[in-house]
Enzyme design. Structure first.
Site, mmCIF file in Angstrom:
data_model
loop_
_atom_site.group_PDB
_atom_site.id
_atom_site.type_symbol
_atom_site.label_atom_id
_atom_site.label_comp_id
_atom_site.label_asym_id
_atom_site.label_seq_id
_atom_site.Cartn_x
_atom_site.Cartn_y
_atom_site.Cartn_z
ATOM 1 C CD GLU A 150 -4.915 36.422 -9.297
ATOM 2 O OE1 GLU A 150 -5.449 37.017 -8.337
ATOM 3 O OE2 GLU A 150 -3.929 36.877 -9.927
ATOM 4 C CG HIS A 191 -13.638 43.924 -7.360
ATOM 5 N ND1 HIS A 191 -12.750 44.788 -7.929
ATOM 6 C CD2 HIS A 191 -13.054 43.485 -6.227
ATOM 7 C CE1 HIS A 191 -11.665 44.882 -7.167
ATOM 8 N NE2 HIS A 191 -11.833 44.093 -6.124
#
Length: 320
Positions: free
Chosen positions: A58, A127
């Site tokens: 990321e 998540h």
């Protein structure tokens, strides 16, 4: 009629067709079309040079976007899940939010960072987070959160066209459950404009993302006229709409699924304390998640704000 995730996909197709400098990049966004299929069809329509699969890195995704923006591109970065974005916070805070300031406005940084966020989807750890406060706290970065398909398309379009970096948080809980009419072609919802999701006279419930539907359900459970204000944009924030609604009703309940301490709900409460104190007839109440890591799915329903918890807060402030 489109689902929220279909509206996101529509926005990406529309903006990439409109502007050849827009490109999409992220993990599994190209060949797979994204884990939620938000980027489905982009590679086939616009080619692998404008819909790019990246490594699982990321910080590298956002760092690359900085260079692309400097070269004249308008990159749209997908962080596959909310908490997956944390490794890129260094790039966001140290570079993305500061470069326009560093160049004294000579260089724009039209970077869009979009990600699914939020809980109640029975997903594993990392998540389900609600990291909006991290991004809203970062100078130079704008933050938008849709709650309807039409707004999902319109806010994403506004983010892509904006000269500054914008983080768009998409509530994954309602990716496929929220359905609505979505305008064809160009559709832009300006950043910094709240929406009255439900008009009312007695109390204002302030919410965003998936919590808007929770607030609307709570409004049906109480014996009061409840106005539900969907912020849509956390930064810039539509303070006139917020203050105007509370001035009319005299009461406020703020709903957010993020942890309570230093969450964005606290910022909204502070604004009301500073600027609406003479309009308030009772305390500003918050209904939020708790100050613990997001729990496993067996108890997540106890962690997240529910319609029952919001209704209890409404009744409490009405009885003050």
């Amino acid at each position: 009629m489109k689902t929220l995730v279909e509206a996101v996909n529509d926005a990406l197709h529309t903006e990439m067709e409109r502007d050849g400098d827009v490109l999409v990049m992220g993990e599994d966004v190209s060949r797979l079309g994204g884990v939620f299929r938000a980027t489905a069809g982009l590679r086939e329509r616009f080619g692998a040079q404008r819909c790019v699969d990246t490594p699982l890195a990321e910080a590298g995704i956002l760092g690359t976007a900085v260079g692309l923006a400097m070269a004249g591109w308008r990159p749209v970065c997908e962080m596959q899940y909310d908490a997956f974005s944390y490794p890129c916070l260094d790039q966001l805070i140290c570079h993305v939010g500061r470069y326009r300031w560093r160049t004294r406005g000579a260089m724009e940084f039209p970077i869009t960072v979009r990600m699914p966020y939020g809980g109640r989807v029975r997903a594993p750890e990392l998540h389900d987070d609600s990291p909006e406060a991290y991004y809203a706290h970062t100078p130079g970065v704008k933050v938008a959160i849709p709650s309807t398909p039409a707004d999902a398309k319109g806010l994403l379009a506004a983010a892509i066209r904006d000269p500054d970096p914008v983080v768009v948080l998409e509530p994954k809980l309602i990716y496929r459950s929220a359905r609505g009419e979505v305008p064809e072609g160009d559709h832009v919802v300006p950043l910094g404009s709240a929406r009255v999701a439900r008009p009312g006279d007695d109390v204002t419930v302030v919410a965003y993302g998936a919590m808007v539907a929770v607030a609307e359900e709570a409004a049906e459970r109480v014996d009061a006229s409840v106005e539900v204000l969907d912020l849509r944009s956390l930064k810039p924030l539509d303070e006139p709409s917020l203050l105007g609604s509370v001035a009319r009703t005299g009461r406020a309940v703020i709903v957010a699924e993020a942890p309570r301490t230093a969450g964005f709900a606290a910022e909204v409460a502070a604004i009301l304390a500073e600027k609406a104190i003479l309009d308030l007839r009772g305390p500003v109440l918050r209904v939020t998640g708790y100050d613990v890591p997001y729990p496993y799915w067996t108890i997540e329903d106890h962690y997240l704000p529910s319609a029952a918890r919001v209704a209890a807060a409404i009744e409490r402030v009405m009885a003050f």
